[in-house]
Design an enzyme around this catalytic site. Sequence first.
Site, PDB file in Angstrom:
ATOM      1  N   ALA A  74     -24.502  14.927 -13.219  1.00 26.75           N
ATOM      2  CA  ALA A  74     -24.488  13.626 -12.544  1.00 26.75           C
ATOM      3  C   ALA A  74     -23.752  13.694 -11.207  1.00 26.75           C
ATOM      4  CB  ALA A  74     -23.846  12.571 -13.450  1.00 26.75           C
ATOM      5  N   GLU A  75     -22.601  14.357 -11.195  1.00 24.65           N
ATOM      6  CA  GLU A  75     -21.835  14.448  -9.948  1.00 24.65           C
ATOM      7  C   GLU A  75     -22.583  15.266  -8.908  1.00 24.65           C
ATOM      8  OE1 GLU A  75     -17.411  15.022  -8.144  1.00 24.65           O
ATOM      9  OE2 GLU A  75     -17.682  15.224 -10.294  1.00 24.65           O
ATOM     10  N   SER A  76     -23.237  16.319  -9.333  1.00 24.64           N
ATOM     11  CA  SER A  76     -24.015  17.122  -8.389  1.00 24.64           C
ATOM     12  C   SER A  76     -25.129  16.302  -7.749  1.00 24.64           C
ATOM     13  CB  SER A  76     -24.609  18.343  -9.087  1.00 24.64           C
ATOM     14  OG  SER A  76     -23.586  19.219  -9.496  1.00 24.64           O
TER      15      SER A  76
END
Length: 132
Positions: free
Chosen positions: A52-54
């Site tokens: 998700a952060e990527s």
Amino acid sequence: MDPHDLPPGGLNEKLGVQIVEASAERIVGTMPVEGNEQPYGLLHGGASIALAESLGSIGSALHAHPLGKIAVGVDINATHHRSARSGLVTGVATAIHRGRTSASYEVVVTNEDDKRLCTARITCALIDADRV
């Protein structure tokens, strides 16, 4: 900026993240469950959050680049709804705010049956590129 011009990063390589689609508005990526499990054989929640952060960071970077800025993560939160034991998971990050100083994305991670595994929200600060 072409999303393929962004460096993949060591963690994404280790997790097996593949970017399928990328624009400042929507980013789609996949990741295998295999190799990203916790001790009980389930997809590790941290792997879902890293995916998700990527994806949110890539979207933020694509938004920031034309503004002469770079994106740096400042907040992420996630809710895990269920897990997976095998196959590929897919993350879809959709922009919910694209401003001059920050960008936020909602990321939905699903399994191969399109069942929601995780919902996350990431916010990135947009800072001048020469400040880095």
